[in-house]
Design an enzyme around this catalytic site. Structure first.
Site, PDB file in Angstrom:
ATOM      1  N   ARG A 160      -9.809 -18.349  21.074  1.00 49.47           N
ATOM      2  CA  ARG A 160     -10.848 -18.664  22.068  1.00 49.47           C
ATOM      3  C   ARG A 160     -10.177 -19.330  23.274  1.00 49.47           C
ATOM      4  O   ARG A 160      -9.267 -20.154  23.138  1.00 49.47           O
ATOM      5  CB  ARG A 160     -11.877 -19.617  21.458  1.00 49.47           C
ATOM      6  CG  ARG A 160     -12.826 -20.210  22.477  1.00 49.47           C
ATOM      7  CD  ARG A 160     -14.091 -20.744  21.881  1.00 49.47           C
ATOM      8  NE  ARG A 160     -13.937 -21.969  21.113  1.00 49.47           N
ATOM      9  CZ  ARG A 160     -14.957 -22.581  20.505  1.00 49.47           C
ATOM     10  NH1 ARG A 160     -16.168 -22.068  20.554  1.00 49.47           N
ATOM     11  NH2 ARG A 160     -14.752 -23.685  19.827  1.00 49.47           N
ATOM     12  N   ARG A 183      -9.305 -25.225  23.736  1.00 48.67           N
ATOM     13  CA  ARG A 183      -9.874 -26.516  23.353  1.00 48.67           C
ATOM     14  C   ARG A 183      -8.954 -27.205  22.368  1.00 48.67           C
ATOM     15  O   ARG A 183      -8.407 -26.572  21.487  1.00 48.67           O
ATOM     16  CB  ARG A 183     -11.265 -26.300  22.733  1.00 48.67           C
ATOM     17  CG  ARG A 183     -12.377 -26.644  23.712  1.00 48.67           C
ATOM     18  CD  ARG A 183     -13.707 -26.233  23.226  1.00 48.67           C
ATOM     19  NE  ARG A 183     -14.010 -26.728  21.892  1.00 48.67           N
ATOM     20  CZ  ARG A 183     -15.162 -26.478  21.264  1.00 48.67           C
ATOM     21  NH1 ARG A 183     -16.080 -25.749  21.849  1.00 48.67           N
ATOM     22  NH2 ARG A 183     -15.377 -26.942  20.062  1.00 48.67           N
ATOM     23  N   LYS A 200     -22.402 -18.888  19.078  1.00 47.81           N
ATOM     24  CA  LYS A 200     -23.577 -19.605  19.606  1.00 47.81           C
ATOM     25  C   LYS A 200     -23.487 -19.754  21.126  1.00 47.81           C
ATOM     26  O   LYS A 200     -24.438 -19.492  21.843  1.00 47.81           O
ATOM     27  CB  LYS A 200     -23.705 -21.012  18.986  1.00 47.81           C
ATOM     28  CG  LYS A 200     -23.790 -21.040  17.486  1.00 47.81           C
ATOM     29  CD  LYS A 200     -23.934 -22.458  16.952  1.00 47.81           C
ATOM     30  CE  LYS A 200     -22.758 -23.380  17.260  1.00 47.81           C
ATOM     31  NZ  LYS A 200     -21.473 -22.955  16.673  1.00 47.81           N
ATOM     32  N   ARG A 241     -27.092 -30.558  13.886  1.00 54.55           N
ATOM     33  CA  ARG A 241     -26.005 -30.213  12.969  1.00 54.55           C
ATOM     34  C   ARG A 241     -26.122 -30.970  11.651  1.00 54.55           C
ATOM     35  O   ARG A 241     -25.269 -30.787  10.781  1.00 54.55           O
ATOM     36  CB  ARG A 241     -24.665 -30.564  13.621  1.00 54.55           C
ATOM     37  CG  ARG A 241     -23.986 -29.393  14.302  1.00 54.55           C
ATOM     38  CD  ARG A 241     -22.774 -29.938  15.016  1.00 54.55           C
ATOM     39  NE  ARG A 241     -21.689 -29.006  15.086  1.00 54.55           N
ATOM     40  CZ  ARG A 241     -21.389 -28.278  16.162  1.00 54.55           C
ATOM     41  NH1 ARG A 241     -22.122 -28.340  17.231  1.00 54.55           N
ATOM     42  NH2 ARG A 241     -20.334 -27.499  16.155  1.00 54.55           N
ATOM     43  N   ARG A 281     -13.560 -28.347  10.610  1.00 52.94           N
ATOM     44  CA  ARG A 281     -14.878 -28.102  11.214  1.00 52.94           C
ATOM     45  C   ARG A 281     -15.690 -27.125  10.378  1.00 52.94           C
ATOM     46  O   ARG A 281     -16.898 -27.276  10.232  1.00 52.94           O
ATOM     47  CB  ARG A 281     -14.706 -27.571  12.641  1.00 52.94           C
ATOM     48  CG  ARG A 281     -14.291 -28.674  13.605  1.00 52.94           C
ATOM     49  CD  ARG A 281     -13.660 -28.120  14.866  1.00 52.94           C
ATOM     50  NE  ARG A 281     -14.533 -27.261  15.607  1.00 52.94           N
ATOM     51  CZ  ARG A 281     -14.102 -26.297  16.418  1.00 52.94           C
ATOM     52  NH1 ARG A 281     -12.801 -26.075  16.571  1.00 52.94           N
ATOM     53  NH2 ARG A 281     -14.968 -25.557  17.069  1.00 52.94           N
TER      54      ARG A 281
HETATM   55  P1  ADP Z   1     -19.515 -21.017  18.982  1.00 50.43           P
HETATM   56  O1  ADP Z   1     -20.193 -21.528  20.217  1.00 50.43           O
HETATM   57  O2  ADP Z   1     -20.482 -20.627  17.901  1.00 50.43           O
HETATM   58  O3  ADP Z   1     -18.450 -21.937  18.485  1.00 50.43           O
HETATM   59  P2  ADP Z   1     -18.316 -19.022  20.759  1.00 50.43           P
HETATM   60  O4  ADP Z   1     -19.478 -18.392  21.437  1.00 50.43           O
HETATM   61  O5  ADP Z   1     -17.517 -19.995  21.524  1.00 50.43           O
HETATM   62  O6  ADP Z   1     -18.798 -19.656  19.349  1.00 50.43           O
HETATM   63  O7  ADP Z   1     -17.387 -17.854  20.205  1.00 50.43           O
HETATM   64  C1  ADP Z   1     -16.158 -18.156  19.533  1.00 50.43           C
HETATM   65  C2  ADP Z   1     -15.080 -17.175  19.991  1.00 50.43           C
HETATM   66  O8  ADP Z   1     -15.371 -15.875  19.487  1.00 50.43           O
HETATM   67  C3  ADP Z   1     -14.971 -17.028  21.504  1.00 50.43           C
HETATM   68  O9  ADP Z   1     -13.620 -16.803  21.814  1.00 50.43           O
HETATM   69  C4  ADP Z   1     -15.828 -15.802  21.803  1.00 50.43           C
HETATM   70  O10 ADP Z   1     -15.412 -15.130  22.991  1.00 50.43           O
HETATM   71  C5  ADP Z   1     -15.594 -14.947  20.564  1.00 50.43           C
HETATM   72  N1  ADP Z   1     -16.770 -14.170  20.141  1.00 50.43           N
HETATM   73  C6  ADP Z   1     -18.085 -14.521  20.252  1.00 50.43           C
HETATM   74  N2  ADP Z   1     -18.871 -13.559  19.717  1.00 50.43           N
HETATM   75  C7  ADP Z   1     -18.043 -12.587  19.245  1.00 50.43           C
HETATM   76  C8  ADP Z   1     -18.255 -11.333  18.561  1.00 50.43           C
HETATM   77  N3  ADP Z   1     -19.485 -10.902  18.252  1.00 50.43           N
HETATM   78  N4  ADP Z   1     -17.173 -10.616  18.209  1.00 50.43           N
HETATM   79  C9  ADP Z   1     -15.920 -11.058  18.504  1.00 50.43           C
HETATM   80  N5  ADP Z   1     -15.646 -12.240  19.134  1.00 50.43           N
HETATM   81  C10 ADP Z   1     -16.697 -12.989  19.508  1.00 50.43           C
HETATM   82  P1  ADP Z   2     -18.261 -25.347  18.047  1.00 52.32           P
HETATM   83  O1  ADP Z   2     -19.627 -24.776  17.875  1.00 52.32           O
HETATM   84  O2  ADP Z   2     -17.259 -24.319  18.405  1.00 52.32           O
HETATM   85  O3  ADP Z   2     -17.840 -26.196  16.889  1.00 52.32           O
HETATM   86  P2  ADP Z   2     -19.209 -27.471  19.831  1.00 52.32           P
HETATM   87  O4  ADP Z   2     -18.853 -27.621  21.252  1.00 52.32           O
HETATM   88  O5  ADP Z   2     -20.626 -27.169  19.483  1.00 52.32           O
HETATM   89  O6  ADP Z   2     -18.249 -26.342  19.283  1.00 52.32           O
HETATM   90  O7  ADP Z   2     -18.813 -28.777  19.025  1.00 52.32           O
HETATM   91  C1  ADP Z   2     -17.539 -29.360  19.155  1.00 52.32           C
HETATM   92  C2  ADP Z   2     -17.500 -30.675  18.421  1.00 52.32           C
HETATM   93  O8  ADP Z   2     -18.422 -31.593  19.050  1.00 52.32           O
HETATM   94  C3  ADP Z   2     -17.929 -30.636  16.963  1.00 52.32           C
HETATM   95  O9  ADP Z   2     -16.848 -30.315  16.095  1.00 52.32           O
HETATM   96  C4  ADP Z   2     -18.410 -32.081  16.750  1.00 52.32           C
HETATM   97  O10 ADP Z   2     -17.316 -32.964  16.605  1.00 52.32           O
HETATM   98  C5  ADP Z   2     -19.075 -32.397  18.082  1.00 52.32           C
HETATM   99  N1  ADP Z   2     -20.511 -32.061  18.069  1.00 52.32           N
HETATM  100  C6  ADP Z   2     -21.138 -31.107  18.812  1.00 52.32           C
HETATM  101  N2  ADP Z   2     -22.450 -31.078  18.559  1.00 52.32           N
HETATM  102  C7  ADP Z   2     -22.673 -32.050  17.623  1.00 52.32           C
HETATM  103  C8  ADP Z   2     -23.824 -32.493  16.939  1.00 52.32           C
HETATM  104  N3  ADP Z   2     -25.035 -31.950  17.130  1.00 52.32           N
HETATM  105  N4  ADP Z   2     -23.663 -33.520  16.041  1.00 52.32           N
HETATM  106  C9  ADP Z   2     -22.478 -34.091  15.817  1.00 52.32           C
HETATM  107  N5  ADP Z   2     -21.352 -33.704  16.419  1.00 52.32           N
HETATM  108  C10 ADP Z   2     -21.433 -32.678  17.323  1.00 52.32           C
END
Ligand code: ADP
Ligand code: ADP
Ligand code: ZN
Length: 224
Positions: free
Chosen positions: A135, A168, A21, A96, A179
């Protein structure tokens, strides 16, 4: 929710942690010149400010639990009030829960505003864990990298601002597992929620980053 005000592009990126995302919404931000708004980033900023509010938020995030709806909704709506959101925005990681989605729907209706579309990125759980484990993030500008699939130009340093990359704290195996479970229990129902509103676009997140981005652009171009 299928209509929208002319000229605005209000998008939601939905998907499990690690789906891509953040990566994709940042690319959309650059191409379409609308801000990417990550509720996770907003809350991590609050945590690093050292406030007691940040401490409260961190007590959920560090366990991989969702932060309570009230807190997240109010932070998000406050952020959307800023001028840079007038032409649209990309929500990364919000909503979420169904409760968040319903509150947001009400807030949009009150403003006479509409969602353009919800892009849901799908990736298998086993792949998510591997992605999150490797990541790396820039704490300063929030750009995300991967040790193998999305490397920075210079090892360990952010391409944008040169800041040393870090891991992170919630990207640890036991928190990652929690998660992903929380996603299935509380967030996945939003797929049906938006499908029922004819507003959902599914994207296969197992492909390469650039291939996914092209597919997302095709979707967005049809919305505009
Ligand atoms: P999210 O915001 O949904 O948690 P991220 O964009 O942070 O996901 O991506 C999670 C990890 O996977 C990061 O280390 C990112 O660089 C990697 N990543 C994202 N898209 C891809 C993909 N299509 N193939 C392989 N790795 C990816
Ligand atoms: P990722 O997509 O990789 O899980 P985010 O940065 O979106 O990473 O979220 C990290 C953490 O922040 C989540 O595990 C949750 O604890 C909190 N969080 C983020 N967005 C929300 C949301 N919309 N509602 C509740 N908790 C959230
Ligand atoms: Zn940076």
């Amino acid at each position: 929710m299928s209509e929208r005000s002319a000229g605005t592009l209000n998008l939601i990126f939905l998907g499990p942690p690690g789906a891509g995302k953040g990566t994709q919404s940042r690319m959309v931000e650059e191409k379409y010149s609308i801000p990417q708004i990550s509720t996770g980033d907003l809350m991590r900023k609050e945590i690093s400010s050292g406030s007691s509010f940040g401490e409260e938020i961190n007590s959920y995030i560090k366990l991989g639990q969702l932060v309570p709806d009230k807190i997240v909704i109010s932070m998000l709506l406050h952020r959307l009030d800023h001028d840079d959101c007038k032409k649209g925005y990309i929500l990364d990681g919000f909503p979420r829960t169904v409760e968040q989605a319903k509150s947001f729907e009400l807030a949009l209706a009150e403003n006479g505003s509409f969602l353009s579309g919800v892009i849901a990125i799908t990736v298998a759980d086993e792949v998510l864990a591997l992605r999150l484990g490797d990541r790396r993030v820039c704490k300063k500008c929030s750009t995300t990298y991967h040790l193998f699939h999305n490397k920075p130009k210079k090892d360990g340093l952010c391409d944008n601002c040169g800041t040393p990359l870090s891991r992170r704290r919630d990207d640890e195996p036991d928190v990652i597992a929690n998660r992903i479970e929380v996603y299935h229990q509380q967030t996945a129902p939003l797929i049906d929620f938006y499908q029922n509103r004819n507003n959902l676009y599914l994207v296969d997140g197992n492909k390469k980053i650039d291939v996914i981005f092209q597919q997302i652009c095709v979707i967005i171009d049809k919305l505009t």
